[in-house]
Design a protein around this motif. Structure first.
Motif, PDB file in Angstrom:
ATOM      1  N   THR A   1       0.371  -4.751  18.338  1.00 53.43           N
ATOM      2  CA  THR A   1      -0.632  -5.720  17.895  1.00 53.43           C
ATOM      3  C   THR A   1      -2.041  -5.177  18.091  1.00 53.43           C
ATOM      4  OG1 THR A   1       0.833  -7.565  18.435  1.00 53.43           O
ATOM      5  CG2 THR A   1      -1.516  -8.063  18.227  1.00 53.43           C
ATOM      6  N   ASP A   2      -2.282  -4.548  19.235  1.00 54.75           N
ATOM      7  CA  ASP A   2      -3.597  -3.976  19.514  1.00 54.75           C
ATOM      8  C   ASP A   2      -3.973  -2.920  18.480  1.00 54.75           C
ATOM      9  OD1 ASP A   2      -3.837  -5.575  21.739  1.00 54.75           O
ATOM     10  OD2 ASP A   2      -3.275  -4.006  23.163  1.00 54.75           O
ATOM     11  N   THR A   3      -3.017  -2.056  18.129  1.00 53.38           N
ATOM     12  CA  THR A   3      -3.302  -1.006  17.153  1.00 53.38           C
ATOM     13  C   THR A   3      -3.649  -1.596  15.804  1.00 53.38           C
ATOM     14  OG1 THR A   3      -1.852   0.571  18.284  1.00 53.38           O
ATOM     15  CG2 THR A   3      -2.382   1.030  15.984  1.00 53.38           C
ATOM     16  N   ALA A   4      -2.869  -2.579  15.357  1.00 56.33           N
ATOM     17  CA  ALA A   4      -3.144  -3.206  14.073  1.00 56.33           C
ATOM     18  C   ALA A   4      -4.529  -3.868  14.069  1.00 56.33           C
ATOM     19  CB  ALA A   4      -2.059  -4.238  13.745  1.00 56.33           C
ATOM     20  N   THR A   5      -4.848  -4.582  15.156  1.00 54.93           N
ATOM     21  CA  THR A   5      -6.164  -5.225  15.253  1.00 54.93           C
ATOM     22  C   THR A   5      -7.277  -4.200  15.266  1.00 54.93           C
ATOM     23  OG1 THR A   5      -5.220  -7.099  16.475  1.00 54.93           O
ATOM     24  CG2 THR A   5      -7.603  -6.748  16.660  1.00 54.93           C
ATOM     25  N   ALA A   6      -7.104  -3.161  16.070  1.00 55.37           N
ATOM     26  CA  ALA A   6      -8.131  -2.125  16.179  1.00 55.37           C
ATOM     27  C   ALA A   6      -8.381  -1.448  14.842  1.00 55.37           C
ATOM     28  CB  ALA A   6      -7.716  -1.090  17.225  1.00 55.37           C
ATOM     29  N   TRP A   7      -7.321  -1.087  14.146  1.00 59.61           N
ATOM     30  CA  TRP A   7      -7.494  -0.390  12.875  1.00 59.61           C
ATOM     31  C   TRP A   7      -8.163  -1.276  11.833  1.00 59.61           C
ATOM     32  CZ3 TRP A   7      -2.280   2.721  12.185  1.00 59.61           C
ATOM     33  CH2 TRP A   7      -2.293   3.794  13.083  1.00 59.61           C
ATOM     34  N   GLN A   8      -7.850  -2.572  11.847  1.00 60.11           N
ATOM     35  CA  GLN A   8      -8.499  -3.466  10.896  1.00 60.11           C
ATOM     36  C   GLN A   8      -9.997  -3.568  11.193  1.00 60.11           C
ATOM     37  OE1 GLN A   8      -6.997  -5.253   8.070  1.00 60.11           O
ATOM     38  NE2 GLN A   8      -9.193  -5.061   7.732  1.00 60.11           N
TER      39      GLN A   8
ATOM     40  N   GLU B   1      -7.167   0.576   7.161  1.00 59.54           N
ATOM     41  CA  GLU B   1      -6.807  -0.734   6.623  1.00 59.54           C
ATOM     42  C   GLU B   1      -5.347  -0.757   6.190  1.00 59.54           C
ATOM     43  OE1 GLU B   1      -8.710  -4.013   3.627  1.00 59.54           O
ATOM     44  OE2 GLU B   1      -8.651  -1.940   2.927  1.00 59.54           O
ATOM     45  N   PHE B   2      -4.910   0.311   5.540  1.00 67.13           N
ATOM     46  CA  PHE B   2      -3.516   0.444   5.144  1.00 67.13           C
ATOM     47  C   PHE B   2      -2.598   0.356   6.367  1.00 67.13           C
ATOM     48  CE2 PHE B   2      -0.027   3.598   4.664  1.00 67.13           C
ATOM     49  CZ  PHE B   2       0.729   2.949   3.686  1.00 67.13           C
ATOM     50  N   GLY B   3      -2.947   1.055   7.436  1.00 68.64           N
ATOM     51  CA  GLY B   3      -2.109   1.075   8.629  1.00 68.64           C
ATOM     52  C   GLY B   3      -2.065  -0.236   9.374  1.00 68.64           C
ATOM     53  N   ALA B   4      -3.045  -1.097   9.153  1.00 63.42           N
ATOM     54  CA  ALA B   4      -3.087  -2.382   9.855  1.00 63.42           C
ATOM     55  C   ALA B   4      -2.192  -3.428   9.211  1.00 63.42           C
ATOM     56  CB  ALA B   4      -4.524  -2.901   9.906  1.00 63.42           C
ATOM     57  N   THR B   5      -1.541  -3.097   8.089  1.00 68.89           N
ATOM     58  CA  THR B   5      -0.806  -4.093   7.312  1.00 68.89           C
ATOM     59  C   THR B   5       0.489  -4.544   7.981  1.00 68.89           C
ATOM     60  OG1 THR B   5      -1.715  -3.142   5.286  1.00 68.89           O
ATOM     61  CG2 THR B   5       0.170  -4.603   5.058  1.00 68.89           C
ATOM     62  N   ASP B   6       1.379  -3.581   8.281  1.00 68.60           N
ATOM     63  CA  ASP B   6       2.664  -3.927   8.890  1.00 68.60           C
ATOM     64  C   ASP B   6       3.250  -2.691   9.564  1.00 68.60           C
ATOM     65  OD1 ASP B   6       3.975  -2.358   6.872  1.00 68.60           O
ATOM     66  OD2 ASP B   6       3.971  -4.089   5.538  1.00 68.60           O
TER      67      ASP B   6
END
Length: 223
Positions: free
Chosen positions: A16-23, A134-139
């Motif tokens: 979750t942290d990685t997805a949030t950070a990347w976004q 942004e792509f990496g934050a998707t799923d």
């Protein structure tokens, strides 16, 4: 069983942290227009949930957004990312310069996105750092692909981070945060960074079809 069960929440939180950070990083690496500035409260709220090595640098950059007039932010962004190849946000530039090999590398990015169901239009090069984040934050699937792409270009990211840091660029903390989400550099990557710093990317001025060189592409804004 007990040990594995206890590790799952931590692993889930890291994802979750990685997805949030990347976004957040993706947005902060976009052109600082009114839409980005309006999102500052939401971005600050997201940053407070992140681990210190990732979140603190983003907070530093958000402080800079708060105290800098919008016209100055825009001018600094253009001077940094549009006019200086040393600070190119296009990942394949550092490894391949303006050569035929870079054209093939760009196609690999595009194919990776297409495999995940994403089709980019012609207004964006697929290796722009903000696009990859942004792509990496998707799923989970896109996160794994983005992690691979970022890791493959880890030396270029480090060179960008060092260049921004050495010139006291306000965007240096954002790159510091990005790198904090990735594995440390290995010996080979350190050697590549040293070589690129000394020699620069290749300079054969051909072969980016079907893409134009970065300086002729439309500027990225927030999405």
């Amino acid at each position: 069983m007990g040990r594995a069960g206890k590790s799952r929440p931590a692993e889930g939180q890291a994802v979750t942290d990685t997805a949030t950070a990347w976004q957040v990083q993706s947005l902060l690496l976009g052109y600082p227009d009114a839409a980005l500035l309006e999102r500052r409260p939401l971005l600050r709220a997201a940053v407070t949930t992140l681990p210190t090595p990732v979140g603190t640098p983003l907070g530093v950059f958000l402080d800079h957004l708060d105290r800098t007039p919008p016209i100055r932010l825009a001018a600094d962004y253009v001077a940094t990312f549009d006019h200086r190849k040393r600070f190119s946000p296009y990942l394949t530039y550092f490894a391949y310069g303006d050569t035929r090999k870079r054209g093939m590398a760009l196609l690999r990015f595009k194919h990776a996105y297409r495999a995940a169901g994403l089709e980019l239009d012609d207004s964006e090069l697929p290796d722009h750092l903000a696009v990859v984040l942004e792509f990496g934050a998707t799923d989970a699937a896109t996160r794994a692909t983005a992690h691979r792409l970022l890791t493959e270009h880890r030396a270029g990211l480090e060179l960008l981070r060092l260049g921004l840091r050495d010139t006291d660029s306000p965007w240096a903390p954002v790159l510091e945060s990005v790198c904090a989400t990735l594995p440390p550099l290995g010996r080979r990557e350190h050697d590549t960074v040293a070589r690129l710093a000394a020699q620069g990317p290749p300079e054969e001025e051909v072969g980016l079809q079907p893409y134009g060189p970065p300086e002729h592409m439309p500027r990225r804004g927030t999405r």
